[in-house]
Design a protein around this motif. Sequence first.
Motif, PDB file in Angstrom:
ATOM      1  N   HIS A 278     -26.354 -19.368   5.685  1.00 19.63           N
ATOM      2  CA  HIS A 278     -25.337 -20.414   5.535  1.00 19.63           C
ATOM      3  C   HIS A 278     -25.889 -21.577   4.727  1.00 19.63           C
ATOM      4  O   HIS A 278     -27.080 -21.603   4.411  1.00 19.63           O
ATOM      5  CB  HIS A 278     -24.818 -20.880   6.902  1.00 19.63           C
ATOM      6  CG  HIS A 278     -25.861 -21.457   7.806  1.00 19.63           C
ATOM      7  ND1 HIS A 278     -26.231 -22.765   7.763  1.00 19.63           N
ATOM      8  CD2 HIS A 278     -26.610 -20.880   8.791  1.00 19.63           C
ATOM      9  CE1 HIS A 278     -27.162 -22.986   8.685  1.00 19.63           C
ATOM     10  NE2 HIS A 278     -27.406 -21.856   9.323  1.00 19.63           N
TER      11      HIS A 278
ATOM     12  N   VAL B   4     -25.070 -28.115   6.772  1.00 23.10           N
ATOM     13  CA  VAL B   4     -23.990 -28.928   7.331  1.00 23.10           C
ATOM     14  C   VAL B   4     -23.629 -30.083   6.398  1.00 23.10           C
ATOM     15  O   VAL B   4     -24.395 -30.409   5.506  1.00 23.10           O
ATOM     16  CB  VAL B   4     -24.423 -29.530   8.690  1.00 23.10           C
ATOM     17  CG1 VAL B   4     -24.540 -28.451   9.744  1.00 23.10           C
ATOM     18  CG2 VAL B   4     -25.738 -30.281   8.558  1.00 23.10           C
TER      19      VAL B   4
ATOM     20  N   TYR C  31     -19.615 -25.015   2.787  1.00 19.79           N
ATOM     21  CA  TYR C  31     -20.034 -25.099   4.189  1.00 19.79           C
ATOM     22  C   TYR C  31     -19.069 -24.391   5.140  1.00 19.79           C
ATOM     23  O   TYR C  31     -19.371 -24.198   6.305  1.00 19.79           O
ATOM     24  CB  TYR C  31     -20.158 -26.573   4.606  1.00 19.79           C
ATOM     25  CG  TYR C  31     -21.071 -27.344   3.694  1.00 19.79           C
ATOM     26  CD1 TYR C  31     -22.451 -27.319   3.890  1.00 19.79           C
ATOM     27  CD2 TYR C  31     -20.569 -28.064   2.607  1.00 19.79           C
ATOM     28  CE1 TYR C  31     -23.305 -27.991   3.033  1.00 19.79           C
ATOM     29  CE2 TYR C  31     -21.411 -28.739   1.747  1.00 19.79           C
ATOM     30  CZ  TYR C  31     -22.774 -28.694   1.957  1.00 19.79           C
ATOM     31  OH  TYR C  31     -23.615 -29.356   1.119  1.00 19.79           O
TER      32      TYR C  31
ATOM     33  N   VAL D 115     -17.134 -20.841   9.535  1.00 22.38           N
ATOM     34  CA  VAL D 115     -17.916 -21.725  10.408  1.00 22.38           C
ATOM     35  C   VAL D 115     -16.917 -22.666  11.075  1.00 22.38           C
ATOM     36  O   VAL D 115     -15.924 -23.058  10.462  1.00 22.38           O
ATOM     37  CB  VAL D 115     -18.954 -22.524   9.577  1.00 22.38           C
ATOM     38  CG1 VAL D 115     -19.772 -23.432  10.461  1.00 22.38           C
ATOM     39  CG2 VAL D 115     -19.841 -21.582   8.792  1.00 22.38           C
TER      40      VAL D 115
ATOM     41  N   PHE E  72     -18.460 -27.589  10.777  1.00 24.95           N
ATOM     42  CA  PHE E  72     -19.600 -27.718   9.862  1.00 24.95           C
ATOM     43  C   PHE E  72     -19.934 -29.173   9.528  1.00 24.95           C
ATOM     44  O   PHE E  72     -20.874 -29.449   8.818  1.00 24.95           O
ATOM     45  CB  PHE E  72     -19.350 -26.928   8.577  1.00 24.95           C
ATOM     46  CG  PHE E  72     -17.993 -27.194   7.988  1.00 24.95           C
ATOM     47  CD1 PHE E  72     -17.803 -28.253   7.145  1.00 24.95           C
ATOM     48  CD2 PHE E  72     -16.910 -26.380   8.325  1.00 24.95           C
ATOM     49  CE1 PHE E  72     -16.543 -28.516   6.612  1.00 24.95           C
ATOM     50  CE2 PHE E  72     -15.654 -26.628   7.803  1.00 24.95           C
ATOM     51  CZ  PHE E  72     -15.456 -27.709   6.944  1.00 24.95           C
TER      52      PHE E  72
ATOM     53  N   VAL F 151     -23.406 -26.616  15.825  1.00 25.82           N
ATOM     54  CA  VAL F 151     -22.477 -26.146  14.797  1.00 25.82           C
ATOM     55  C   VAL F 151     -22.345 -24.652  15.070  1.00 25.82           C
ATOM     56  O   VAL F 151     -23.356 -23.949  15.151  1.00 25.82           O
ATOM     57  CB  VAL F 151     -23.041 -26.389  13.376  1.00 25.82           C
ATOM     58  CG1 VAL F 151     -22.171 -25.711  12.338  1.00 25.82           C
ATOM     59  CG2 VAL F 151     -23.139 -27.875  13.104  1.00 25.82           C
TER      60      VAL F 151
END
Length: 769
Positions: free
Chosen positions: A152, A155, A272, A284, A287, A361
Amino acid sequence: MTVKLKEDTSSDEEDAPLSAAFQRNKRKIEDSDEENGSSKIKDEDIESADSDAALSKVANSRKTVKKAKKTMQKSDGGSSSVKAKKPRAKKATPPAKTTKSPKKIPKREHSVEQQNADPEDSIKETSESADEFKWWEKENDDETVKWTTLKHNGVIFPPTYEPLPSHVRLYYAGKPVDLPPQAEEVVGFFAALLESDHAKNPVFQKNFFEDFLEVLKESGGTRNGVEIKEFELCDFSKIFDYYQLQKEQKKQLSSQEKKKLKEEKEELEEPYKYCFLDERKEQVGNFRIEPPGLFRGRGAHPKTGKLKRRVYPEDVVLNLDKDAEIPKAPEGHNWGEIRHDNTVQWLAMWRENISNSFKYVRFAANSSLKGMSDFKKFEKARQLKDYIEAVRRDYTKNLKSKVMLERQIAVACYFIDVFALRAGGEKADDEADTVGCCSLRYEHVTLKPPTTVIFDFLGKDSIRFYQEVEVEKQVFKNLTLFKKPPKKPGHDLFDRLDPSLLNKHLQNYMPGLTAKVFRTYNASKTMQDQLDLIPNEGTVAEKLLKYNAANRTVAILCNHQRTVTKGHAASVEKATARIEEMEWQKVRLKKSIMQLDKSEVKKNPKYFAEVNDLVKEQEAAIHKRVIEKEREKFVKKFARDNEKRKFDNEEPLPESQLQEWMQKVDETEKAYAEELKTGKVQITNSDVEKLKSQVEKLEQRIENYTTQLKDKEDNSQVSLGTSKINYIDPRLSVVFCKKYGVPLEKVFTKSLRDKFKWAVESADENWRF
DNA sequence: GGAGAAACTTAGTACTCGAGAC
DNA sequence: GTCTCGAGTACTAAGTTTCTCC
């Protein structure tokens, strides 16, 4: 799979049948009681629950002693909580590797410029998408390992604080204050909330002010020598006004400008929003790192108003696979730690400063991992169907146990099963005083003979749980016993019990059975029962209304409340008036028919019966209201038209135009007055059949409006969403829609359809909870 | 063995945005 | 076209449960 329950053959006088684990737990408690020299009553001392005086000694309970110990530790300054722990290594998994050891969150004064995530840095797309992955059709052999690869982009940090323009200031005792940006930001947090209930709360004010003074001191004090000492002398209104103006300006932006801003935001966030979980692109959830602000604790939270400090990259731990490219930290910063722990479901975490706990997260609700957890949760609740009889039989029997702990467990199980109470873990002194089953205190339960119990306490989120209920005779007897002197307000009702003990007991019946499962089970079971009662007839709207009523039954069971919205009373009043006006219009139409053809009344007197229902005073009030509305409408129209004309550089409408409109309203008013006097209406349509059709349409509208209003009132304090999202097995809703021909989108929003994709695709018409 | 950390679910409220009324 | 209201979503607080470590 476990579980076995001993045959229930013993009499009430014998020690109840207990599993080996339960017997062990029981002994543990006795030992610890002896060790700490607290409650000297052994459970076995109890011979007859109703007569044994020893039972009354429980007031100085084990739990009370535990609490006292805890308080002492706290006041010793034994704050071990600040220190960060190593990641927890789970069974059958290699210890999590870290590139750095966890550390305490550093205090900092400057904010972070968000890194510009280069699209080149973005994770690369691979073949399988989350949409194609049907995990519910696959076997899952290892539940501890959550993923094999995880990539990923990190953030998003909140934007840097932008100082206020020089003319916008905090005023202290009438003097403008020049604040350093760090302190000004904190003042801004309070000013933004100036008109909210928070800002009026003295605890909120005190906590905010203390933290503000601390930040002010840290940042070198005011720049123009004003010494701030008292909250009462602070005037935040200029800052509040400035924020209001900014809000207003934002609202006034053209739709193109708004669109552009939205696009820019989306472009920044795009990298993100998604991650790659086992090579699949998945969403996600949160984020964005939580922005700094003032903590808005619910209910009487002792820490409400405290400053939630800004989170920096150095505070953040990222979790990804070992081969994943580590996202760039924002310019001039480094990540706190990089972890590769595939036994957990989070992508990043940080420690917050209010209660020193972690924030995570995580994956979005529609991700495969979240879906799997949901599926397992509902399957576990369904599994309880096979054990519920045994659980109920045992707790009913144990209500008469000679052993105090068993009786307490029995009553607690009864509460959790019948009234859907939460487990009720212990709370620290620096949290809001809310309770659940195990933490109920003397004052939360009032007994009204012969068998009425009044629950009155604050539950999760400080939501009041107030219920006057009838209980089993033996439950009532036991409660009387649990409240016997020397117990008094402040003492625990279940002084021998806590959630972990209760859950251990429950696990003797079924692996993984905990107090929480009962809520899911009873919610879904109730929904199934309610849906079974709905006849498969009527319109979609009618079926939907019944579905919502079933949903509401569950929400009430779970005590899911919401605060009545500010405009609720007004909107109900408005809707009621509207219905009244429609009824009046209907009466006028029927009067017209009567005037046109008297034989109609003879043919169907029932049809015209309501014509006399409307009393004159009521009618006069409706006339007044309708006329007022008409006048208002024309005044508004006049102003609006002129506004437009001004914009188009045209001459404004003459005042005479407005007068002309008003004259028409005056004429209508006169006509109504005449109607009131003579009882005869002005006929606008002489076709009886057309009039009848108008009546029919109006009746339909009145019915719809009345139903909507009832639904609105019924739902004003009940929140249906929470039970729909968390407690009602989604397959129930899917089956309902399929069987009753109700479009799924009427029941599940887009995000719920995504979240419950597994249910949508796996449940057929015959599925039952 | 228990305290409390860690990890997860559950929860109400704040905010946004679009549909429908006017 | 404007305004209002409510549905839907985002946010984050507040629970429960599990597990580690002293």
